[in-house]
Each structure stands twice: as C-alpha cells, then as structure tokens.
Write a protein that holds these residues in place. Sequence first.
Motif, PDB file in Angstrom:
ATOM      1  N   GLN A   6      17.288  33.063  45.006  1.00  0.00           N
ATOM      2  CA  GLN A   6      18.199  33.929  44.263  1.00  0.00           C
ATOM      3  C   GLN A   6      18.987  34.757  45.254  1.00  0.00           C
ATOM      4  O   GLN A   6      18.417  35.355  46.163  1.00  0.00           O
ATOM      5  N   GLY A   7      20.307  34.749  45.107  1.00  0.00           N
ATOM      6  CA  GLY A   7      21.130  35.524  46.009  1.00  0.00           C
ATOM      7  C   GLY A   7      21.368  36.918  45.472  1.00  0.00           C
ATOM      8  O   GLY A   7      21.301  37.161  44.270  1.00  0.00           O
ATOM      9  N   ASP A   8      21.635  37.859  46.379  1.00  0.00           N
ATOM     10  CA  ASP A   8      21.936  39.216  45.944  1.00  0.00           C
ATOM     11  C   ASP A   8      22.819  39.911  46.966  1.00  0.00           C
ATOM     12  O   ASP A   8      22.844  39.560  48.149  1.00  0.00           O
ATOM     13  N   LEU A   9      23.539  40.898  46.462  1.00  0.00           N
ATOM     14  CA  LEU A   9      24.341  41.805  47.289  1.00  0.00           C
ATOM     15  C   LEU A   9      23.960  43.213  46.867  1.00  0.00           C
ATOM     16  O   LEU A   9      24.093  43.568  45.697  1.00  0.00           O
ATOM     17  N   GLN A  10      23.467  43.995  47.812  1.00  0.00           N
ATOM     18  CA  GLN A  10      22.933  45.321  47.493  1.00  0.00           C
ATOM     19  C   GLN A  10      23.541  46.369  48.400  1.00  0.00           C
ATOM     20  O   GLN A  10      23.700  46.151  49.609  1.00  0.00           O
ATOM     21  N   THR A  11      23.888  47.507  47.821  1.00  0.00           N
ATOM     22  CA  THR A  11      24.315  48.658  48.603  1.00  0.00           C
ATOM     23  C   THR A  11      23.486  49.859  48.178  1.00  0.00           C
ATOM     24  O   THR A  11      23.184  50.024  46.995  1.00  0.00           O
ATOM     25  N   GLN A  12      23.104  50.706  49.151  1.00  0.00           N
ATOM     26  CA  GLN A  12      22.158  51.784  48.860  1.00  0.00           C
ATOM     27  C   GLN A  12      22.431  53.000  49.740  1.00  0.00           C
ATOM     28  O   GLN A  12      22.856  52.865  50.895  1.00  0.00           O
ATOM     29  N   TRP A  13      22.173  54.169  49.172  1.00  0.00           N
ATOM     30  CA  TRP A  13      22.145  55.419  49.931  1.00  0.00           C
ATOM     31  C   TRP A  13      20.772  56.024  49.763  1.00  0.00           C
ATOM     32  O   TRP A  13      20.232  56.073  48.656  1.00  0.00           O
ATOM     33  N   GLN A  14      20.154  56.439  50.875  1.00  0.00           N
ATOM     34  CA  GLN A  14      18.869  57.133  50.800  1.00  0.00           C
ATOM     35  C   GLN A  14      18.954  58.437  51.578  1.00  0.00           C
ATOM     36  O   GLN A  14      19.576  58.513  52.645  1.00  0.00           O
ATOM     37  N   SER A  15      18.334  59.474  51.025  1.00  0.00           N
ATOM     38  CA  SER A  15      18.488  60.815  51.582  1.00  0.00           C
ATOM     39  C   SER A  15      17.831  60.970  52.943  1.00  0.00           C
ATOM     40  O   SER A  15      18.243  61.806  53.744  1.00  0.00           O
ATOM     41  N   ARG A  16      16.788  60.179  53.222  1.00  0.00           N
ATOM     42  CA  ARG A  16      16.122  60.165  54.529  1.00  0.00           C
ATOM     43  C   ARG A  16      15.801  58.725  54.874  1.00  0.00           C
ATOM     44  O   ARG A  16      15.564  57.900  53.985  1.00  0.00           O
TER      45      ARG A  16
END
Length: 204
Positions: A6-16
Amino acid sequence: MALGIQGDLQTQWQSRYVTEGRDNLPGSSLFSVNAGLSAGVWQAWEEGGPYRENNLYLEYAPLLGDWRPYANVTYLQFHPDDPDDVEVGAGVSRPLNRIVSVALDGTWSRRAEGSFYGLSLIAEKALAEPLIASLRVTQTLDHGYASKAYNGLNNTEAAVALDWSARDHLDVYAGWQYSWAGEDVRRDGGDDEQWGEIGLMLYF
C-alpha cells in the motif's frame, strides 16, 4: 500468503523530535514528509534550525493470516554534522481481539553496533464512522543503541491519537505522547518528555 502493498504520502508536524525517550532537538519542533510503497523516502527539517534528516528505506511486509510481520533496511543521513548510518528493523503484530493488538519491534544500528526493542499494546475503537481513537502503551529496551553506558529498560511511552477519514484515501490525524524516562535515559541525563503531532496521510 499475500503481500501487504500500500502506498502513502504523509506530512507531519511534531512539537518535539523525541525518539528512544530522548529529545533530539531540545526546544525545537520538526516537519517531516514521507512517501513510500515497499520502498520510500522520509525527510525531516528542524523548525528554525539547521538540522536535516533523510531516510531511504526498503520494506517487506507479508500478510500471514492474523500475523503482520515486517522487515526493513534504512539508510540514514544526518545534516549538517553527524555521520550516516544503516539500520535493519523487524517486527510483528497480531490482534488479541477486535479492539486490542500486541506488537514487538526491533532495530539494529550499524553505527551504534547496538539494538533497540519495543513491546506495545495498541487499542483502537471507532467513535463514529469516520473517526477512530487509539491508545498505545510501549515498553522499550536498549542494548547499546541509544546508550553505550547502560543496557536495560529505556523508557515507557503512552500515546493517544484521533484519526479522521476526511474523504476516500485521505486521513487527518492528531496525537499526544508522553515518555517516562527509565534508567537508560536518566543515566544519559534525560528526563520525562511529552509532545504532540498533527498530520495528513494520503493512501494510494
């Protein structure tokens, strides 16, 4: 046996940027983008700072009934100063009932010449048709991966998350995690940590 492709494209922001119970960028948050199928790339940038990280990986994840094993190899680049690394990972998960599953994960690092393990219990429940809540509790063990000074219990983590299926093949998620420092982390001068994250996931 079937392949879990399964393909995916993910973008994320994490505080630390916390891994292995340690804050890798004290006081800074992290943006990241991941694109992959059975091979992929993960790139991350420190917010307002010089740190960059690139991961190139290959993964094999067959479907064996209720069992979900996987194996991967990752080439890691750390900018601007740290040397590159190669890591090999493997793990397996299995549902215990309709809500709870158990997972065992391990990673070996060529640069550290050590390994790191995690045993997790994960619970997922649909709160409404497009909204899923999850809870994960993980106990980790360090064997020369995060610290050379001490091998043993590293940290305990708890994570809660909400995942909303905004539309077909698109999820929006938010989560919060807390890490209780174990002996391994405290001997390195670390302490308890907490951080949050938000992101988008597109499946194809």
